[in-house]
Structures are given as structure tokens and as C-alpha cells.
Design an enzyme around this catalytic site. Sequence first.
Site, PDB file in Angstrom:
ATOM      1  N   ASP A   1     -12.150  -7.717   5.416  1.00 30.57           N
ATOM      2  CA  ASP A   1     -11.419  -6.511   5.028  1.00 30.57           C
ATOM      3  C   ASP A   1     -12.288  -5.285   5.324  1.00 30.57           C
ATOM      4  O   ASP A   1     -13.512  -5.378   5.386  1.00 30.57           O
ATOM      5  CB  ASP A   1     -11.128  -6.517   3.516  1.00 30.57           C
ATOM      6  CG  ASP A   1     -10.037  -7.513   3.139  1.00 30.57           C
ATOM      7  OD1 ASP A   1      -9.299  -7.971   4.028  1.00 30.57           O
ATOM      8  OD2 ASP A   1      -9.935  -7.820   1.934  1.00 30.57           O
TER       9      ASP A   1
ATOM     10  N   ARG B   1      -6.749  -6.536  12.336  1.00 30.20           N
ATOM     11  CA  ARG B   1      -5.610  -6.176  11.474  1.00 30.20           C
ATOM     12  C   ARG B   1      -5.615  -4.648  11.353  1.00 30.20           C
ATOM     13  O   ARG B   1      -6.653  -4.063  11.010  1.00 30.20           O
ATOM     14  CB  ARG B   1      -5.773  -6.795  10.083  1.00 30.20           C
ATOM     15  CG  ARG B   1      -4.715  -6.301   9.086  1.00 30.20           C
ATOM     16  CD  ARG B   1      -5.161  -6.452   7.632  1.00 30.20           C
ATOM     17  NE  ARG B   1      -5.333  -7.829   7.220  1.00 30.20           N
ATOM     18  CZ  ARG B   1      -6.207  -8.204   6.253  1.00 30.20           C
ATOM     19  NH1 ARG B   1      -6.959  -7.304   5.644  1.00 30.20           N
ATOM     20  NH2 ARG B   1      -6.316  -9.460   5.926  1.00 30.20           N
TER      21      ARG B   1
HETATM   22  P1  FDA Z   1       2.953   3.572   2.990  1.00 33.73           P
HETATM   23  O1  FDA Z   1       1.921   3.783   1.946  1.00 33.73           O
HETATM   24  O2  FDA Z   1       3.415   4.739   3.777  1.00 33.73           O
HETATM   25  O3  FDA Z   1       4.184   2.846   2.304  1.00 33.73           O
HETATM   26  C1  FDA Z   1       5.361   2.500   3.015  1.00 33.73           C
HETATM   27  C2  FDA Z   1       6.340   1.898   2.036  1.00 33.73           C
HETATM   28  O4  FDA Z   1       5.830   0.650   1.568  1.00 33.73           O
HETATM   29  C3  FDA Z   1       6.532   2.708   0.755  1.00 33.73           C
HETATM   30  O5  FDA Z   1       7.547   3.664   0.920  1.00 33.73           O
HETATM   31  C4  FDA Z   1       6.904   1.645  -0.258  1.00 33.73           C
HETATM   32  O6  FDA Z   1       8.245   1.265  -0.114  1.00 33.73           O
HETATM   33  C5  FDA Z   1       6.072   0.480   0.179  1.00 33.73           C
HETATM   34  N1  FDA Z   1       4.778   0.392  -0.515  1.00 33.73           N
HETATM   35  C6  FDA Z   1       3.551   0.677  -0.017  1.00 33.73           C
HETATM   36  N2  FDA Z   1       2.597   0.412  -0.926  1.00 33.73           N
HETATM   37  C7  FDA Z   1       3.240  -0.014  -2.030  1.00 33.73           C
HETATM   38  C8  FDA Z   1       2.796  -0.444  -3.304  1.00 33.73           C
HETATM   39  N3  FDA Z   1       1.519  -0.464  -3.629  1.00 33.73           N
HETATM   40  N4  FDA Z   1       3.735  -0.829  -4.199  1.00 33.73           N
HETATM   41  C9  FDA Z   1       5.043  -0.838  -3.881  1.00 33.73           C
HETATM   42  N5  FDA Z   1       5.528  -0.447  -2.677  1.00 33.73           N
HETATM   43  C10 FDA Z   1       4.639  -0.035  -1.768  1.00 33.73           C
HETATM   44  N6  FDA Z   1      -6.525  -1.181   3.254  1.00 33.73           N
HETATM   45  C11 FDA Z   1      -7.829  -1.010   3.526  1.00 33.73           C
HETATM   46  O7  FDA Z   1      -8.335   0.106   3.406  1.00 33.73           O
HETATM   47  N7  FDA Z   1      -8.598  -2.080   3.937  1.00 33.73           N
HETATM   48  C12 FDA Z   1      -8.070  -3.319   4.115  1.00 33.73           C
HETATM   49  O8  FDA Z   1      -8.777  -4.246   4.509  1.00 33.73           O
HETATM   50  C13 FDA Z   1      -6.687  -3.504   3.839  1.00 33.73           C
HETATM   51  N8  FDA Z   1      -6.101  -4.722   3.978  1.00 33.73           N
HETATM   52  C14 FDA Z   1      -4.728  -4.825   3.908  1.00 33.73           C
HETATM   53  C15 FDA Z   1      -4.100  -6.007   4.233  1.00 33.73           C
HETATM   54  C16 FDA Z   1      -2.712  -6.069   4.317  1.00 33.73           C
HETATM   55  C17 FDA Z   1      -2.056  -7.350   4.710  1.00 33.73           C
HETATM   56  C18 FDA Z   1      -1.936  -4.905   4.012  1.00 33.73           C
HETATM   57  C19 FDA Z   1      -0.452  -4.917   4.129  1.00 33.73           C
HETATM   58  C20 FDA Z   1      -2.554  -3.755   3.621  1.00 33.73           C
HETATM   59  C21 FDA Z   1      -3.947  -3.694   3.547  1.00 33.73           C
HETATM   60  N9  FDA Z   1      -4.589  -2.525   3.163  1.00 33.73           N
HETATM   61  C22 FDA Z   1      -5.940  -2.392   3.407  1.00 33.73           C
HETATM   62  C23 FDA Z   1      -3.841  -1.451   2.450  1.00 33.73           C
HETATM   63  C24 FDA Z   1      -3.349  -0.372   3.390  1.00 33.73           C
HETATM   64  O9  FDA Z   1      -4.421   0.390   3.865  1.00 33.73           O
HETATM   65  C25 FDA Z   1      -2.347   0.555   2.684  1.00 33.73           C
HETATM   66  O10 FDA Z   1      -3.004   1.224   1.637  1.00 33.73           O
HETATM   67  C26 FDA Z   1      -1.121  -0.141   2.127  1.00 33.73           C
HETATM   68  O11 FDA Z   1      -0.668  -1.124   2.999  1.00 33.73           O
HETATM   69  C27 FDA Z   1       0.041   0.875   1.896  1.00 33.73           C
HETATM   70  O12 FDA Z   1       0.383   1.476   3.087  1.00 33.73           O
HETATM   71  P2  FDA Z   1       1.700   1.143   3.957  1.00 33.73           P
HETATM   72  O13 FDA Z   1       1.257   0.858   5.353  1.00 33.73           O
HETATM   73  O14 FDA Z   1       2.488   0.082   3.342  1.00 33.73           O
HETATM   74  O15 FDA Z   1       2.470   2.517   4.074  1.00 33.73           O
END
Ligand code: FDA
Length: 311
Positions: free
Chosen positions: A136, A187
Site C-alpha cells: 500500500d 494499483r
Molecule cells: P471519491 O472519494 O471521489 O468517491 C467516489 C464515490 O465513491 C463517492 O461519491 C461515494 O459514493 C463512494 N465512496 C468513496 N469513499 C467512500 C467511503 N469511505 N464510504 C462510502 N462511500 C464512499 N489510498 C491510499 O492513499 N493508499 C492506498 O494504498 C490505498 N489503497 C486502496 C485500495 C483500494 C482497493 C481502494 C479502492 C482504495 C484505496 N485507497 C488507498 C483509498 C483511495 O485513495 C481513496 O481515498 C478512496 O478510494 C476514495 O476515493 P474514490 O476513488 O472512491 O473516489
Amino acid sequence: MISALTKAFFHGLARSRTIEKLASRYGMRRKTSFGRRFIAGETMEEAIEAARAIQARGMLLTLDQLGESVTTLAEADAATRVYIDMIGRIVEAGIERNISLKLTQLGLNVDRATCTDNLRRILEACRPHDFFVRIDMEDSPTVQDTLDVHRTLWEHGHRNIGVVLQSMLRRSEEDLRRLNEAAVRVRLVKGAYKEPKTVAYQRKADVDTAFQRLMEAMLLEGTYPAIGTHDPVLLGRAKTFAAEHGISRERFEFQMLYGVRRDLQAALADEGYRVRLYVPFGRQWFPYFMRRLGERPANVMFILRGILRER
Ligand code: FDA
């Protein structure tokens, strides 16, 4: 996505001992406790149960034994042993052999050489069992060290390790170019940490634009890339881009967090895409949990209702 201010607020709360105590007392007690929305449980048995349910729904998974930012080499050694034990338990249980870990859990901020050695111990334990290990990515001061540790082990012939890049960081474009050239599995995520504007985009639109640019470069030039987001717009763009460029569904995967947008997870899997869930478990769930709250303040109401119900 959430403003830098909101993220800062939740990162502040994450340091509060009182809130941590409250959350720890109520968050995991029962199957319905609020912490279980995002965390599979505190024990390996609970993680295995969650893994089996995910596999039964036709999805892939990666298991993360929660923990981060250890401050002594003894703690780093203990975390390494926990991971080595976990590898044996995964093999025994017959679930998918894919794990995620954080280098600050293995002592990155204490001594980089020891941290590298701890990860090497984990990779050695994985070797006979065909595991994939994802490192990560944590906050920006640790990025270069994380990539360096990865590179050291890669140069020693370990090929079953991948890294994570964050689209919010300006440097990620250059990092991705090098990683694609070396055929390292990446990733891509937006980034969960509060970062200064000197190193990171602050506006959602800029983070999303960067995500799309990096995602396209990964799909065209990367090695089995993982697209880690719940953003329906970006997911749609990934699907369209892959289709337009003749990139088949076996050549990449979508990744989402356990408990987040379960509707989207199921829909993508039903459409025939590879969907991997990131399944965190363990007693040290509080910082991870607070990052999930920071991403979506609406979650706070859900948690408060949970605490009231528990009391
Ligand atoms: P965004 O925040 O724009 O959200 C898009 C939509 O997703 C929202 O409108 C909502 O519907 C939904 N959503 C997002 N987060 C939600 C929550 N917490 N609860 C409910 N709904 C939510 N980060 C990092 O810094 N280092 C890492 O190693 C990782 N590893 C990682 C693995 C995997 C498999 C994922 C999916 C994510 C990570 N992350 C991470 C976290 C990543 O950086 C990010 O903070 C989250 O994925 C939220 O961002 P989105 O891309 O979902 O978009």
C-alpha cells in the site's frame, strides 16, 4: 471527493485517544457494530469468513492485517511475524493468496534496511505458495522510501510484489512511467492522506483528471493494472477506454474497499469484470476507519447512529 479541510478534520480526530477508546469499545462488539461496515472483523477467522463470502459472490480479494506507523523494531518484527503466520492460515483455509501491507507497519519509519529485510522475510514465506503481495502507499514523506524498498526487492528477483500510486500526487506520472517500463504491477488510487499543495493537487477536478490520465497510461502500457476507485464516472471511463482500445477484461482489474459501494462492486462483477475487494481486519482498525470517514462525512451520521444503538 472531499475537501482538504474535511480530510484534515478527520485526520485530527484520528489522533484523539478519547475517540479511539470510544470507537474501540463499541465499534466491533457485534456483527452489526458500526466498525464492521468497513472492517471484516478483529480476528483471522472473521477475515477468512468474509473472504469465503466474497469468493462465493465471484469476486477476488486481498487481505490486509491492519496496523501502521510502528515506532520500534520490536513492533515491526512482531507485525512481520503476524504476516508470516497469516500466510500459513490463508494457505490452510484455501482462500485466495493475495495480501496487502503497509511498510510503516514493518518499520519503514524506524529503519529502512530492517523494513526491507522484514518484507523479504514475508516474501520468502510466500515463495512456495504463489502469493501476490501489494505494498500500500502511505503519506507523501514515505513514497520515495516505499518505492526504493520495492525496487531493492524487485532487483533481488522478487516479482510477486506490486505497489500503489496516488493520482493526487504530482510525482505519480513520472513514477508510473518508470514502473510501467519495469513491468511492475500498479494499483492506482486517488490518495487517502492529507497532503500539502506543494506535492499534491487539492481540487477534486484535478485529482480526477490526473486519475484518468494515469489510468489510461496504465491500461495502454502497464502490467495487469488495478484501478482502485468507487467513482462511477471514472469506472465508466475505464470501461469505455478499454473497449475502444481492444483491452480485454482479463488484462486489468477493478479494486474496491470492503463495505464501500457494494452496489457497484456487484454490478461490475455481474458485467464480467474482475473485481477485487480490499479486506482489512485486525484490532488496529481505528486509523483505517477514520480515513474512510474522512472520504465521506455522511458516514459519520451512520457511525453516530451505530454508537447510540450500541449504548
Ligand atoms: P471519491 O472519494 O471521489 O468517491 C467516489 C464515490 O465513491 C463517492 O461519491 C461515494 O459514493 C463512494 N465512496 C468513496 N469513499 C467512500 C467511503 N469511505 N464510504 C462510502 N462511500 C464512499 N489510498 C491510499 O492513499 N493508499 C492506498 O494504498 C490505498 N489503497 C486502496 C485500495 C483500494 C482497493 C481502494 C479502492 C482504495 C484505496 N485507497 C488507498 C483509498 C483511495 O485513495 C481513496 O481515498 C478512496 O478510494 C476514495 O476515493 P474514490 O476513488 O472512491 O473516489
